[in-house]
Design a protein around this motif. Structure first.
Motif, mmCIF file in Angstrom:
data_model
loop_
_atom_site.group_PDB
_atom_site.id
_atom_site.type_symbol
_atom_site.label_atom_id
_atom_site.label_comp_id
_atom_site.label_asym_id
_atom_site.label_seq_id
_atom_site.Cartn_x
_atom_site.Cartn_y
_atom_site.Cartn_z
ATOM 1 N N GLY A 231 20.717 -77.239 -108.979
ATOM 2 C CA GLY A 231 22.003 -77.746 -108.507
ATOM 3 C C GLY A 231 22.743 -76.680 -107.730
ATOM 4 N N GLU A 232 24.045 -76.949 -107.496
ATOM 5 C CA GLU A 232 24.877 -76.018 -106.752
ATOM 6 C C GLU A 232 26.284 -76.022 -107.294
ATOM 7 O OE1 GLU A 232 24.694 -77.444 -102.728
ATOM 8 O OE2 GLU A 232 26.525 -78.624 -102.976
ATOM 9 N N LYS A 233 27.056 -74.938 -106.969
ATOM 10 C CA LYS A 233 28.438 -74.775 -107.417
ATOM 11 C C LYS A 233 29.258 -74.290 -106.235
ATOM 12 C CE LYS A 233 31.763 -74.328 -110.540
ATOM 13 N NZ LYS A 233 31.674 -73.339 -111.631
ATOM 14 N N MET A 234 30.501 -74.824 -106.112
ATOM 15 C CA MET A 234 31.395 -74.444 -105.012
ATOM 16 C C MET A 234 32.730 -74.023 -105.601
ATOM 17 S SD MET A 234 32.798 -76.768 -101.834
ATOM 18 C CE MET A 234 31.156 -77.054 -101.208
ATOM 19 N N ILE A 235 33.199 -72.787 -105.217
ATOM 20 C CA ILE A 235 34.505 -72.292 -105.652
ATOM 21 C C ILE A 235 35.205 -71.678 -104.445
ATOM 22 C CG2 ILE A 235 33.953 -71.908 -108.083
ATOM 23 C CD1 ILE A 235 33.285 -69.046 -107.459
ATOM 24 N N SER A 236 36.574 -71.561 -104.529
ATOM 25 C CA SER A 236 37.359 -71.092 -103.377
ATOM 26 C C SER A 236 38.416 -70.097 -103.822
ATOM 27 C CB SER A 236 38.035 -72.272 -102.670
ATOM 28 O OG SER A 236 37.064 -73.183 -102.167
ATOM 29 N N ASP A 237 38.978 -69.329 -102.835
ATOM 30 C CA ASP A 237 40.044 -68.376 -103.078
ATOM 31 C C ASP A 237 40.933 -68.339 -101.856
ATOM 32 O OD1 ASP A 237 41.593 -66.405 -104.283
ATOM 33 O OD2 ASP A 237 40.379 -64.779 -103.457
ATOM 34 N N VAL A 238 42.253 -68.180 -102.081
ATOM 35 C CA VAL A 238 43.239 -68.147 -100.993
ATOM 36 C C VAL A 238 44.170 -66.978 -101.242
ATOM 37 C CG1 VAL A 238 45.088 -69.368 -99.806
ATOM 38 C CG2 VAL A 238 43.110 -70.640 -100.691
ATOM 39 N N ALA A 239 44.397 -66.081 -100.230
ATOM 40 C CA ALA A 239 45.287 -64.939 -100.397
ATOM 41 C C ALA A 239 45.535 -64.277 -99.048
ATOM 42 C CB ALA A 239 44.697 -63.936 -101.366
ATOM 43 N N ASP A 240 46.581 -63.387 -99.019
ATOM 44 C CA ASP A 240 46.847 -62.526 -97.878
ATOM 45 C C ASP A 240 46.125 -61.203 -98.151
ATOM 46 O OD1 ASP A 240 47.755 -60.852 -95.896
ATOM 47 O OD2 ASP A 240 49.873 -61.389 -96.138
ATOM 48 N N PRO A 241 45.179 -60.768 -97.341
ATOM 49 C CA PRO A 241 44.413 -59.545 -97.611
ATOM 50 C C PRO A 241 45.286 -58.313 -97.783
ATOM 51 C CG PRO A 241 43.388 -60.805 -95.860
ATOM 52 C CD PRO A 241 44.709 -61.463 -96.143
ATOM 53 N N LYS A 242 46.448 -58.219 -97.128
ATOM 54 C CA LYS A 242 47.297 -57.042 -97.270
ATOM 55 C C LYS A 242 47.941 -56.953 -98.656
ATOM 56 C CE LYS A 242 48.424 -56.088 -92.443
ATOM 57 N NZ LYS A 242 49.521 -55.884 -91.464
ATOM 58 N N HIS A 243 47.946 -58.071 -99.371
ATOM 59 C CA HIS A 243 48.434 -58.056 -100.743
ATOM 60 C C HIS A 243 47.284 -57.896 -101.743
ATOM 61 C CE1 HIS A 243 52.279 -60.481 -99.498
ATOM 62 N NE2 HIS A 243 52.174 -59.287 -98.878
ATOM 63 N N ARG A 244 46.101 -57.735 -101.200
ATOM 64 C CA ARG A 244 44.907 -57.529 -102.038
ATOM 65 C C ARG A 244 44.225 -56.225 -101.612
ATOM 66 N NH1 ARG A 244 42.375 -62.449 -103.660
ATOM 67 N NH2 ARG A 244 43.914 -63.815 -104.632
ATOM 68 N N VAL A 245 44.931 -55.108 -101.693
ATOM 69 C CA VAL A 245 44.381 -53.828 -101.275
ATOM 70 C C VAL A 245 43.839 -53.090 -102.512
ATOM 71 C CG1 VAL A 245 44.850 -51.616 -100.175
ATOM 72 C CG2 VAL A 245 45.991 -53.700 -99.343
ATOM 73 N N ARG A 246 42.542 -52.862 -102.508
ATOM 74 C CA ARG A 246 41.892 -52.030 -103.550
ATOM 75 C C ARG A 246 41.084 -50.975 -102.818
ATOM 76 N NH1 ARG A 246 37.062 -52.100 -106.761
ATOM 77 N NH2 ARG A 246 36.323 -53.957 -105.642
ATOM 78 N N LEU A 247 41.692 -49.762 -102.738
ATOM 79 C CA LEU A 247 41.165 -48.740 -101.853
ATOM 80 C C LEU A 247 39.838 -48.186 -102.358
ATOM 81 C CD1 LEU A 247 44.455 -46.771 -101.100
ATOM 82 C CD2 LEU A 247 43.304 -48.485 -99.672
ATOM 83 N N LYS A 248 39.017 -47.785 -101.425
ATOM 84 C CA LYS A 248 37.778 -47.091 -101.753
ATOM 85 C C LYS A 248 38.091 -45.676 -102.227
ATOM 86 C CE LYS A 248 34.848 -49.568 -98.433
ATOM 87 N NZ LYS A 248 33.947 -49.411 -97.266
ATOM 88 N N ALA A 249 37.104 -45.014 -102.721
ATOM 89 C CA ALA A 249 37.296 -43.662 -103.247
ATOM 90 C C ALA A 249 37.495 -42.682 -102.101
ATOM 91 C CB ALA A 249 36.091 -43.249 -104.069
ATOM 92 N N PRO A 250 38.467 -41.768 -102.230
ATOM 93 C CA PRO A 250 38.628 -40.735 -101.203
ATOM 94 C C PRO A 250 37.518 -39.690 -101.307
ATOM 95 C CG PRO A 250 40.162 -40.347 -102.997
ATOM 96 C CD PRO A 250 39.481 -41.641 -103.307
#
Length: 902
Positions: free
Chosen positions: A285-304
């Motif tokens: 079978g199959e599964k479908m899921i979704s997400d909605v957001a502004d990327p600038k409010h979802r900032v998770r920085l990489k390691a310096p």
């Protein structure tokens, strides 16, 4: 009605009649064009879907509405109906599909159709057959399906097609249902958990198949965010599918292929709110899921990218890192956090494009590892990833003050100090500097010690008074602040007697009364009591206001420790308390010393000496005393005594029999007994018995001699007390004149010690014989006519003998020793009182002839008058007056012999 209107109406009625007649005609039979299986099963693993195509035979334009079709499907060989259904064909495609509960290869299937309109149906079409593998001339048996993938809990039906050579009717389990001559099927097979990587196997007639159990995709929590302000990264939580590759899932986000748990999209983050959709699909079978957001409010920085630490000092250091030359993060407002040696620093650092920070409160000459992570300052969402670790070491600094103390051992004073820890030394210790002096103006003594030295013996001269000592540690950065201690006089312990203390949970708990002299707290020290090692003392300093402590150290079980409490004063330390004890007592390991056994009469006295102190392993509570006899019937030691006073080291045993004995003594503590100390001893009770007998005999003889001596000395006094004079008998004249049949003769009346002559005289006579000794009597009485004997009458004649009356009554005369009865016998006797009276009265018969009377004996002793019974009386005949008595008896002056004659 006009004629012009009549003809159209007729035409309509005629058409209706024709149409009605046409519908009433039998419905045409549909024609099956093709029956085939769905899919291209090139591996022959199993096909379940059967497709049917047909066409109608209605005249063009004359098909009634609505039209449905009845369909029936059979297992061909047995013509068993397995499915029927009425279907509609609104689109007019004339195509229908059916999914079989078991693979179509298992057996041939036949299908037929008919047309239905309202209550009218056409004839059935001829059977159209989809052939199965059961009609092949295969030389091998087959199982269907092969490599089948099913959901957890789903029922799977397997079939086994036997080769032609197999016995007809053979039903190998679990294939128990026969659907054709060579095909057998199972009941639905179900599993409640996923299969292993290799799946499940099912066997039939030396062949088999494998099937796999799992789940359809069930991924959750699709989250899309930016890591560098240049792209969007989506990730999710994969669901549980199965362990086999048969359940591999394909992922797509917004139509782009992705990996198993993340997907990077090169989309701009400046578009505002965005929508992302994930489609996960596998063979179930199959599964479908979704997400909605502004990327600038979802900032998770990489390691310096962190660089080496710069500007490292003894107590602070600066860290630096990079974000990349063209990265948008170089101007992005952010907040950063640092972790040092595994602990996150509470302080945070912020700024636009932050690239460095300063670490403070570090320890000198200490290694550190640090890493950094950052997040959005304006719209904080999550902390970013940690950077790699950066390691560095701070520089040296001067050491901290040394912790020092003292120990007085065997009349000597030692100053001891502890090694500085890495956090206290602030570098590499290169040595110690000691300064010893007094309060006077005497010159100070400077002493240098190596890094491995932690003890200094104070000279006897200086130990006599109160001196002070300073000590400092040094390294390359400098010298530590000095520590001071005042050395007390050697006799400053005040004569304190140590009390007992017991440990608990591998520690000692000690308390004390607060001292008003304490100005800088207290010191508790401890060391093995019987250790001769110098500077073995350990100590712990207690702050003021605290009067108890629990000491944890490398204490050993069974080792006695001495604990002391000192008050820290401005001068020398003052001893407040001293205790001795064990953190945990053990049974003694040593024996009592010099065990001896000595016999004293019938007792055995054991004695011994105490064991060595270091062998006690605990407080001695007492001793158990055992013994064992060498006889075979005693196989075990017998506990004779348990002495509960450790100061008592002797014990006396009472032994019941002779033999070899082993005496044993064991000391015990609260943990049990120690080893035995024994001694062998032979015990001889016969010697004791003989000695006792000799002592008894000697004692008895001594008593007899003492009595004899006393008797000789006090003879007259004893005679006067024990022997009173016997009164003389007095005859009464009435005694012989009375008429009686009994007469009594007094043979002897003893007035003093004499020999008694017992005579039974058969002849009537009256004899008075002076008393003589027995030997002399026997000689004198043999003479017929002794010169001192007078005969009054040979025959007693009443006419010649004066009548006498003997009063036999008596009275008791008390005597100190012997009860001596006194007889009142009135009798006239000659002047010589020592006489023997032998008077024999005669009894007169009817002829006035006198008859001799029998003599009976009556004996009187000191207890009174006791007549002998007749049966036991003894008589001695005397044939004539010269006869001698046959027996004599020695009696005292209180005894009388009476003859009773009947």
């Amino acid at each position: 009605m006009a004629s012009s209107d009549f003809w159209p109406l007729c035409a309509l009625l005629s058409l209706a009649v024709v149409q009605g007649k046409q519908y009433a005609l039998p419905l045409p039979v549909p024609e099956i064009v093709r029956v085939y299986s769905d899919g291209n099963d090139i591996h022959d693993f199993g096909v379940w879907k059967m497709n049917v195509e047909w066409r109608d035979n209605f005249p063009v334009g004359n098909k009634p509405e609505p039209v449905t079709y009845d369909v029936e499907i059979f297992h061909t060989e047995q013509m068993r109906l397995v499915h029927k259904e009425t279907i509609e064909d609104p689109m007019g495609t004339h195509r229908w599909s059916w999914t079989s509960p078991l693979p179509l290869q298992c057996t041939s299937h036949s299908v037929r159709l008919r047309t239905r309109h309202q209550s009218h149906t056409s004839e059935w079409t001829p059977l159209y057959t989809l052939k199965g593998k059961d009609i092949d001339d295969s030389s091998e048996s087959n199982i269907y399906p092969q490599d089948y993938v099913a959901r957890v809990g789903e029922g799977i039906v397997f079939c086994c097609i036997l080769k032609k050579q197999s016995h007809a009717g053979f039903s190998p389990p679990p294939f128990t249902i026969q659907i054709s001559n060579r095909t057998y099927i199972t009941e639905p097979v179900r599993h409640d958990d996923v299969s292993s990587v290799s799946g499940f196997d099912i066997l039939c007639d030396y062949t088999g198949a494998t099937y796999f159990i799992g789940y359809a995709p069930d991924d959750q929590n699709l989250t899309c965010e930016t890591r560098d302000l240049n792209s969007v990264e989506c990730h999710w939580i994969p669901g549980k599918t199965g362990k086999s590759r048969m359940f591999n899932v394909q992922y797509k986000v917004n139509g782009r292929n992705c990996s198993v748990d993340r997907c990077v999209l090169d989309d701009s983050v400046d578009k505002g709110v965005m929508n992302w959709t994930l489609i996960a699909k596998n063979s179930l079978g199959e599964k479908m899921i979704s997400d909605v957001a502004d990327p600038k409010h979802r900032v998770r920085l990489k390691a310096p990218t962190i660089t080496s630490a710069v500007l490292v000092h003894a107590r602070n250091a600066t860290l630096e890192w990079q974000w990349g030359e063209k990265s948008k993060l170089n101007s992005f407002p952010m907040i950063c956090q640092v972790e040092v040696n595994g602990h996150t620093v509470q302080e945070t650092f912020n700024g636009s494009g932050l690239k460095s920070l300063v670490l403070t409160d570090l320890q000198p000459f200490t290694g550190y590892s640090a890493r950094v992570r950052c997040g959005s300052y304006e719209h904080f969402y999550k902390w970013g990833d940690w950077s790699t670790l950066n390691t560095f070491s701070t520089k040296e600094d001067i050491p901290e003050a040394v912790d020092m103390w003292m120990q007085i051992l065997n009349g000597h004073t030692y100053v001891v100090w502890k090694s500085l820890t890495a956090n206290q030394s602030h570098g590499i210790i290169t040595g110690y500097e000691l300064l010893l002096g007094s309060t006077t103006d005497e010159p100070k003594e400077h002493i240098s010690k190596a890094t491995n030295e932690h003890c200094h013996k104070v000279s006897a001269k200086r130990a006599e008074g109160d001196y002070f000592m300073f000590i400092s540690a040094k390294n390359s950065a400098g010298i530590s602040p000095p520590s001071k201690i005042t050395i007390p006089n050697l006799q400053s312990d005040g004569g304190i007697i140590p009390d007992h203390i017991s440990g608990l949970n591998d520690s000692f708990s000690i308390s004390w009364d607060p001292s008003p002299n304490s100005s800088c707290g207290y010191v508790v020290d401890w060391f093995p009591t019987y250790s001769t090692e110098q500077c073995a003392v350990k100590w712990m300093k207690i702050s003021s206001g605290v009067s108890n402590a629990t000491i944890y150290s490398d204490f050993e079980n069974g080792v006695k420790y001495t604990l002391s409490v000192y008050a820290c004063t401005s001068g020398a330390p003052q001893l407040l308390q001293r205790r001795e004890g064990y953190v945990k007592e053990l049974a003694p390991v040593g024996k009592v010393q010099n065990l001896t056994a000595e016999q004293h009469g019938k007792d055995i006295k054991l004695s011994w000496k105490d064991m060595h102190e270091e062998e006690k392993k605990g407080f001695i509570l007492g001793y158990n005393v055992y013994y064992k006899h060498s006889s075979e019937d005693q196989k075990y030691d017998i506990l004779m005594a348990s002495i509960r006073d450790p100061s008592v080291r002797t014990h006396t045993l009472s032994i019941l029999r002779s033999g070899n004995y082993i005496f044993k003594v064991k000391a015990f503590t609260s943990a049990g007994e120690g080893p035995e100390s024994d001694v062998y001893r032979y015990v001889d009770q016969q010697v004791y018995t003989m000695v006792s007998s000799i002592l008894i005999v000697l004692g008895t003889l001594a008593c007899i001699i003492a009595i004899i001596v006393l008797f000789c000395i006090k003879r007259e006094w004893l005679q006067s007390k024990l022997y009173s004079d016997t009164p003389k008998p007095v005859f009464s004249g009435e005694w012989l004149t009375q008429d009686f049949h009994h007469c009594y003769v007094m043979d002897k009346i003893l007035l003093s010690e004499s020999e008694v002559l017992m005579v039974e005289n058969p002849e009537p006579c009256l004899q008075v014989v002076p008393q003589v000794q027995k030997a002399q009597q026997e000689v004198d009485l043999k003479s017929k006519d002794p010169p001192w004997t007078r005969y009054y009458n040979d025959v007693c004649d009443p006419q010649t003998v004066s009548p006498l009356t003997i009063d036999l009554s008596y009275t008791e005369v008390s005597s100190p020793g012997i009860q001596n009865p006194t007889y009142n016998i009135p009798l006239s006797l000659p002047d010589d009182a020592n006489l023997v009276l032998g008077y024999m009265p005669q009894i007169q018969n009817g002829d006035n002839q006198l008859q001799p009377c029998d003599v009976k004996f009556v004996q009187m002793d000191s207890a009174g008058y006791q007549p002998q019974s007749q049966g036991s009386s003894q008589t001695t005949e005397i044939p004539n007056e010269t006869s001698l008595p046959l027996s004599t008896a020695s009696v005292s002056s209180s005894e009388y012999l009476l003859h009773q004659c009947l």
